[in-house]
Design a protein around this motif. Sequence first.
Motif, PDB file in Angstrom:
ATOM      1  N   GLN A 181       0.678  -1.104   0.017  1.00 53.10           N
ATOM      2  CA  GLN A 181       0.322   0.168   0.356  1.00 53.10           C
ATOM      3  C   GLN A 181       0.721   1.473   0.177  1.00 53.10           C
ATOM      4  O   GLN A 181       1.087   2.073  -0.633  1.00 53.10           O
ATOM      5  CB  GLN A 181      -1.194   0.265   1.102  1.00 53.10           C
ATOM      6  N   LEU A 182       1.844   1.603   0.435  1.00 52.36           N
ATOM      7  CA  LEU A 182       2.711   2.460   1.053  1.00 52.36           C
ATOM      8  C   LEU A 182       3.505   2.629  -0.261  1.00 52.36           C
ATOM      9  O   LEU A 182       4.080   3.813  -0.683  1.00 52.36           O
ATOM     10  CB  LEU A 182       3.782   1.870   2.101  1.00 52.36           C
ATOM     11  N   SER A 183       3.712   1.093  -1.025  1.00 46.90           N
ATOM     12  CA  SER A 183       4.532   1.737  -2.105  1.00 46.90           C
ATOM     13  C   SER A 183       3.813   2.607  -2.873  1.00 46.90           C
ATOM     14  O   SER A 183       4.599   2.501  -3.824  1.00 46.90           O
ATOM     15  CB  SER A 183       5.496   0.316  -2.501  1.00 46.90           C
ATOM     16  N   GLY A 184       2.946   2.121  -3.112  1.00 46.45           N
ATOM     17  CA  GLY A 184       2.148   2.388  -4.052  1.00 46.45           C
ATOM     18  C   GLY A 184       2.161   4.007  -3.633  1.00 46.45           C
ATOM     19  O   GLY A 184       1.650   4.875  -5.096  1.00 46.45           O
ATOM     20  N   LEU A 185       2.601   4.590  -3.020  1.00 45.28           N
ATOM     21  CA  LEU A 185       1.942   6.199  -2.872  1.00 45.28           C
ATOM     22  C   LEU A 185       3.288   7.249  -3.274  1.00 45.28           C
ATOM     23  O   LEU A 185       3.486   8.203  -3.756  1.00 45.28           O
ATOM     24  CB  LEU A 185       2.001   6.985  -1.138  1.00 45.28           C
ATOM     25  N   ALA A 186       3.739   6.112  -4.165  1.00 44.32           N
ATOM     26  CA  ALA A 186       4.904   7.451  -5.645  1.00 44.32           C
ATOM     27  C   ALA A 186       4.841   8.166  -6.384  1.00 44.32           C
ATOM     28  O   ALA A 186       5.247   9.449  -6.447  1.00 44.32           O
ATOM     29  CB  ALA A 186       6.051   5.732  -6.872  1.00 44.32           C
ATOM     30  N   PRO A 187       3.339   8.029  -6.683  1.00 46.77           N
ATOM     31  CA  PRO A 187       2.872   9.494  -7.146  1.00 46.77           C
ATOM     32  C   PRO A 187       2.478  10.676  -6.087  1.00 46.77           C
ATOM     33  O   PRO A 187       2.302  11.649  -7.016  1.00 46.77           O
ATOM     34  CB  PRO A 187       0.913   9.026  -8.125  1.00 46.77           C
ATOM     35  N   CYS A 188       2.450  10.400  -4.992  1.00 45.31           N
ATOM     36  CA  CYS A 188       2.380  11.636  -3.800  1.00 45.31           C
ATOM     37  C   CYS A 188       3.437  11.699  -3.500  1.00 45.31           C
ATOM     38  O   CYS A 188       3.401  13.218  -3.106  1.00 45.31           O
ATOM     39  CB  CYS A 188       2.027  11.423  -3.168  1.00 45.31           C
ATOM     40  N   ALA A 189       5.192  11.522  -4.507  1.00 45.91           N
ATOM     41  CA  ALA A 189       6.351  11.883  -3.698  1.00 45.91           C
ATOM     42  C   ALA A 189       5.993  13.525  -3.914  1.00 45.91           C
ATOM     43  O   ALA A 189       6.800  14.259  -3.026  1.00 45.91           O
ATOM     44  CB  ALA A 189       7.204  11.145  -4.003  1.00 45.91           C
ATOM     45  N   ARG A 190       5.401  13.720  -4.717  1.00 41.48           N
ATOM     46  CA  ARG A 190       6.663  15.440  -5.169  1.00 41.48           C
ATOM     47  C   ARG A 190       5.268  16.463  -4.911  1.00 41.48           C
ATOM     48  O   ARG A 190       5.667  17.223  -4.530  1.00 41.48           O
ATOM     49  CB  ARG A 190       5.986  15.894  -7.267  1.00 41.48           C
ATOM     50  N   TYR A 191       3.892  15.688  -4.117  1.00 40.56           N
ATOM     51  CA  TYR A 191       2.842  16.688  -2.714  1.00 40.56           C
ATOM     52  C   TYR A 191       3.370  16.394  -1.181  1.00 40.56           C
ATOM     53  O   TYR A 191       3.006  16.955  -0.756  1.00 40.56           O
ATOM     54  CB  TYR A 191       2.131  16.250  -3.621  1.00 40.56           C
ATOM     55  N   SER A 192       4.856  16.065  -0.768  1.00 35.67           N
ATOM     56  CA  SER A 192       4.726  15.819   0.164  1.00 35.67           C
ATOM     57  C   SER A 192       6.055  16.611   0.449  1.00 35.67           C
ATOM     58  O   SER A 192       5.987  16.048   1.569  1.00 35.67           O
ATOM     59  CB  SER A 192       4.860  14.300   0.206  1.00 35.67           C
ATOM     60  N   VAL A 193       6.847  17.067  -0.115  1.00 33.22           N
ATOM     61  CA  VAL A 193       7.702  17.816  -0.346  1.00 33.22           C
ATOM     62  C   VAL A 193       7.319  18.602  -0.048  1.00 33.22           C
ATOM     63  O   VAL A 193       7.129  19.631  -1.037  1.00 33.22           O
ATOM     64  CB  VAL A 193       9.119  17.348  -1.107  1.00 33.22           C
ATOM     65  N   PRO A 194       7.653  20.323   0.519  1.00 30.97           N
ATOM     66  CA  PRO A 194       7.370  21.644   0.910  1.00 30.97           C
ATOM     67  C   PRO A 194       7.531  22.526  -0.615  1.00 30.97           C
ATOM     68  O   PRO A 194       8.857  21.690  -0.668  1.00 30.97           O
ATOM     69  CB  PRO A 194       8.015  21.998   2.208  1.00 30.97           C
ATOM     70  N   PRO A 195       6.510  22.858  -1.112  1.00 34.07           N
ATOM     71  CA  PRO A 195       7.621  24.060  -1.693  1.00 34.07           C
ATOM     72  C   PRO A 195       8.501  24.814  -1.390  1.00 34.07           C
ATOM     73  O   PRO A 195       8.731  25.466  -0.590  1.00 34.07           O
ATOM     74  CB  PRO A 195       6.082  24.874  -2.417  1.00 34.07           C
TER      75      PRO A 195
END
Length: 103
Positions: free
Chosen positions: A42-56
Amino acid sequence: MAVSTAQLQPRALAALWVLLVLLLLGTRAADAQQQQGTCGQQLSGLAPCARYSVPPAPGQALPVPGPECCSALGSVSRDCACGAIDIINSLPAKCGLPRVTCQ
């Protein structure tokens, strides 16, 4: 050039911890168990969210997650998400670092 944790903002450090733990848990669990639906998968499926989890960068808006990220996030069970968060919160103490607190 290495960056010390003292140079990172608490929010950026927390985001890095989240990504690191998610990737490690996902890889480790996927290797240990091939059964579909495990927390690691389940957690490895979160790869598409990586760019949204780093502060801009300062002055930039946080990007809106895309449908792939939202779908992946929706497939993570509550128990899996809470377990990952508990692990993330315990890591600094295990590494001899101060606990990360967020505003």
